[in-house]
Design a protein around this motif. Structure first.
Motif, short mmCIF file in Angstrom:
data_model
loop_
_atom_site.label_atom_id
_atom_site.label_comp_id
_atom_site.label_asym_id
_atom_site.label_seq_id
_atom_site.Cartn_x
_atom_site.Cartn_y
_atom_site.Cartn_z
N TYR A 1 0.81 -1.22 0.00
CA TYR A 1 0.00 0.00 0.00
C TYR A 1 0.85 1.27 0.00
O TYR A 1 0.35 2.36 -0.32
CB TYR A 1 -1.03 -0.02 1.15
CG TYR A 1 -0.45 0.17 2.54
CD1 TYR A 1 -0.44 1.43 3.12
CD2 TYR A 1 0.08 -0.90 3.24
CE1 TYR A 1 0.10 1.61 4.37
CE2 TYR A 1 0.62 -0.72 4.50
CZ TYR A 1 0.63 0.53 5.06
OH TYR A 1 1.17 0.72 6.30
N GLN B 1 4.58 -0.37 12.67
CA GLN B 1 3.19 -0.41 12.19
C GLN B 1 2.22 -0.74 13.33
O GLN B 1 2.34 -0.17 14.40
CB GLN B 1 3.06 -1.37 11.00
CG GLN B 1 3.89 -0.93 9.80
CD GLN B 1 3.40 0.37 9.16
OE1 GLN B 1 2.31 0.85 9.46
NE2 GLN B 1 4.19 0.98 8.31
N SER B 2 1.33 -1.69 13.09
CA SER B 2 0.27 -1.94 14.09
C SER B 2 0.77 -2.50 15.41
O SER B 2 0.02 -2.53 16.38
CB SER B 2 -0.75 -2.91 13.51
OG SER B 2 -1.74 -2.21 12.84
N PHE C 1 -9.32 -4.31 10.35
CA PHE C 1 -8.58 -3.42 11.26
C PHE C 1 -8.72 -1.95 10.89
O PHE C 1 -8.61 -1.07 11.73
CB PHE C 1 -7.09 -3.81 11.28
CG PHE C 1 -6.33 -3.42 10.05
CD1 PHE C 1 -6.37 -4.20 8.90
CD2 PHE C 1 -5.59 -2.25 10.02
CE1 PHE C 1 -5.68 -3.82 7.76
CE2 PHE C 1 -4.89 -1.87 8.88
CZ PHE C 1 -4.94 -2.66 7.74
N ASN D 1 -7.66 0.49 13.81
CA ASN D 1 -7.08 1.82 13.62
C ASN D 1 -7.83 2.90 14.39
O ASN D 1 -7.21 3.81 14.95
CB ASN D 1 -7.04 2.17 12.14
CG ASN D 1 -5.96 1.38 11.42
OD1 ASN D 1 -5.36 0.48 12.01
ND2 ASN D 1 -5.71 1.70 10.16
N GLU E 1 2.87 7.21 4.51
CA GLU E 1 1.66 6.90 5.28
C GLU E 1 0.75 8.14 5.32
O GLU E 1 -0.46 8.06 5.11
CB GLU E 1 2.02 6.53 6.73
CG GLU E 1 2.79 5.23 6.88
CD GLU E 1 1.91 4.00 6.93
OE1 GLU E 1 0.68 4.14 6.91
OE2 GLU E 1 2.47 2.89 6.94
N ASN F 1 -7.48 6.57 7.09
CA ASN F 1 -7.16 6.92 8.49
C ASN F 1 -7.53 8.38 8.78
O ASN F 1 -7.97 8.70 9.89
CB ASN F 1 -5.67 6.66 8.77
CG ASN F 1 -5.39 5.18 8.93
OD1 ASN F 1 -6.23 4.42 9.42
ND2 ASN F 1 -4.21 4.75 8.50
N TYR G 1 -0.34 9.45 14.72
CA TYR G 1 -0.53 8.01 14.51
C TYR G 1 0.36 7.49 13.36
O TYR G 1 0.95 6.41 13.46
CB TYR G 1 -2.01 7.71 14.25
CG TYR G 1 -2.26 6.30 13.78
CD1 TYR G 1 -2.19 5.23 14.67
CD2 TYR G 1 -2.53 6.04 12.44
CE1 TYR G 1 -2.39 3.93 14.23
CE2 TYR G 1 -2.73 4.74 11.99
CZ TYR G 1 -2.66 3.69 12.88
OH TYR G 1 -2.85 2.41 12.45
N CYS H 1 3.24 4.62 13.61
CA CYS H 1 3.37 3.42 12.78
C CYS H 1 4.75 3.34 12.13
O CYS H 1 5.21 2.27 11.73
CB CYS H 1 2.32 3.42 11.68
SG CYS H 1 0.66 3.14 12.28
N TYR I 1 -5.28 -9.60 13.86
CA TYR I 1 -6.26 -9.36 12.79
C TYR I 1 -7.39 -10.41 12.89
O TYR I 1 -7.84 -10.70 13.98
CB TYR I 1 -5.58 -9.35 11.41
CG TYR I 1 -4.50 -8.29 11.31
CD1 TYR I 1 -4.81 -6.95 11.47
CD2 TYR I 1 -3.18 -8.62 11.07
CE1 TYR I 1 -3.83 -5.96 11.38
CE2 TYR I 1 -2.19 -7.64 10.97
CZ TYR I 1 -2.53 -6.32 11.14
OH TYR I 1 -1.56 -5.36 11.06
N GLY J 1 1.90 -6.85 12.67
CA GLY J 1 1.85 -5.59 11.92
C GLY J 1 2.09 -5.86 10.45
O GLY J 1 2.66 -6.90 10.08
N VAL J 2 1.69 -4.91 9.64
CA VAL J 2 1.66 -5.09 8.20
C VAL J 2 3.08 -5.10 7.58
O VAL J 2 3.26 -5.52 6.44
CB VAL J 2 0.74 -4.01 7.60
CG1 VAL J 2 1.46 -2.68 7.49
CG2 VAL J 2 0.14 -4.42 6.31
N1 GLU Z 1 0.01 2.13 8.95
C1 GLU Z 1 -0.96 1.11 8.82
C2 GLU Z 1 -2.35 1.67 8.89
O1 GLU Z 1 -2.67 2.36 9.81
C3 GLU Z 1 -0.76 0.07 9.87
C4 GLU Z 1 -1.34 -1.14 9.39
C5 GLU Z 1 -1.03 -2.36 10.21
O2 GLU Z 1 0.11 -2.65 10.58
O3 GLU Z 1 -2.01 -3.08 10.48
O4 GLU Z 1 -3.17 1.46 8.04
#
Ligand code: GLU
Length: 405
Positions: free
Chosen positions: A33, A69-70, A102, A120, A164, A171, A195, A199, A247, A264-265
């Motif tokens: 992404y 990340q998450s 998420f 999120n 991001e 977000n 935020y 991440c 998740y 985390g992603v």
């Molecule tokens: N930066 C990502 C978001 O907020 C984090 C996603 C993740 O690790 O789940 O969409």
């Protein structure tokens, strides 16, 4: 050991075996992404275990940096709990499964409250609770809080942060919705920006394991000895990790791994075995749910091989009484006065000594107390010898030990 051969830790030996067994598996896709994550090296794969007394066991690429990340989410939630207390935090974010993805804009239709801090919406609400009068002050505060868990100063990957920020429209939308419901009280743009920076905090696999071990150790960082979180909040943080940290894989994860975790992603997974150790795994190849394929495999294997499932309770209440005997069964070489001898000899059969051992917690203290209550009428004195007791929690102290005084 004979000759020059050096004994190698069976834990390390196993980790290395496990690493090489899984290293060739290249299933899954890196996150795409943002271009920075898409560029991740698929071969990178590290496993680290950190015990609560600070021993590290590492295999593979444990020092390759990646963005948190998450996996940041439980730590921002922890910081919010520590600074504002559960009663205030739960006005802003719940602890229930959302049933949605998420990044869904899933807020309670009446209150606007996000279901939990691992989605999120709940994470942005937790981030906004960082202490500080300005976004910049909140950022400094957040970085200091995270660094206490990792046991070293952490930095932000600027390129990931900018990507991001510039692409995170969903977000942004979530933050505006949170502001609409009054869950965010500050500028939503500034809070979602914080935020995004959160991440983008850079960590490595070793940091992950130490952060997990800090939770496993009741909030105390095992490397620095610095407290990152008060013990009273540790179970709360692990609870939300346990129910919604992985998740849409929480049920299967609890069943087969059985450790509170967060993934985390970017490909990290952090898992905690409360009271014992933290696990960090990094491999950027993700499955369809967004979890690291090799990370899941490692955690499953580790849990099975070492018997780490949290519902396999290792304590045995039977072992709490090392020895128990009446005063008549013991003699002393100590020189005593006639008066002391008289005083001690009369009731000696009405004295009972319990030599206790290990941890005195609800379960073990209950065993001792039950035994004492069953023979209490025949006793004048009960002596609890605590020399072998390694710990006494407040429940055991208030309900049992204190009453015996
Ligand atoms: N930066 C990502 C978001 O907020 C984090 C996603 C993740 O690790 O789940 O969409």
């Amino acid at each position: 050991m004979e000759g020059d051969s050096k004994m190698i830790s069976p834990v390390l030996e196993y980790l290395e075996r496990l690493h090489s067994k899984i290293a060739d598996q290249l299933e899954g896709e890196v996150a795409t992404y943002i271009p920075e994550l898409a560029r991740a090296d698929k071969s990178h794969f590290g496993i680290c275990l950190a015990t609560i007394d600070g021993q590290l066991y590492e295999a593979g690429d444990t020092l390759k940096p990646f963005t948190i990340q998450s996996i940041s989410k439980p730590f921002s939630y922890a910081t919010a709990l520590a600074d504002h207390g559960y009663a205030n935090v739960c006005q802003k974010v719940g602890v229930e499964l959302s049933g949605d993805a998420f990044n869904a804009v899933s807020l309670d239709p009446k209150t606007g409250r996000p279901a939990n801090p691992m989605i999120n919406a709940g994470a942005i609400a937790s981030t906004a609770l960082m202490l500080g009068d300005t976004p910049a002050a909140k950022l400094v505060y957040m970085m200091a809080a995270y660094s206490k868990y990792a046991g070293c100063p952490l930095t932000i990957d600027e390129a990931v942060y900018i990507s991001e920020r510039d692409t995170g429209f969903r977000n942004h939308a979530i933050a505006f919705m949170l502001r609409n419901f009054g869950i965010l009280e500050d500028d939503p743009v500034a809070m979602v920006d914080l935020y995004f920076r959160q991440c983008s905090v850079l960590i490595d696999c070793r940091d992950l394991a130490v952060m997990a071990a800090t939770l496993a150790a009741g909030g105390n960082n095992p490397l620095t000895g610095i407290r990152a979180l008060d013990e009273e909040h540790v179970a709360s943080v692990q609870s939300v990790m346990g129910s919604c940290g992985i998740y849409d894989y929480a049920g299967e994860w609890t069943y087969s791994v059985g450790l509170p975790s967060k993934s985390g992603v970017s490909g990290g997974i952090l898992a905690v075995l409360p009271g014992y150790l933290g696990i960090g795994v990094y491999s950027p190849l993700l499955d369809a749910r967004g979890n690291s394929v090799r990370g899941i495999e490692v955690c499953k294997e580790l849990s099975k091989y070492f018997g780490l499932h949290m519902f396999n309770v290792p304590h045995s209440t039977r072992a709490v009484v090392h020895r128990s005997y009446s005063g008549r069964e013991v003699s002393s070489n100590r020189q005593r006065t006639a008066e002391e001898i008289e005083h001690l000899s009369l009731p000696s059969k009405r004295i009972r000594i319990y030599e206790l051992q290990g941890e005195l917690v609800f379960g073990t203290a209950e065993v001792v107390m039950r035994d004492i209550l069953s023979i209490e009428d025949s006793l004048d004195y009960i002596i609890l010898d605590m020399e072998r007791v390694t710990g006494l929690n407040s429940i055991a102290y208030e309900n049992y030990a204190e009453r015996m005084r």
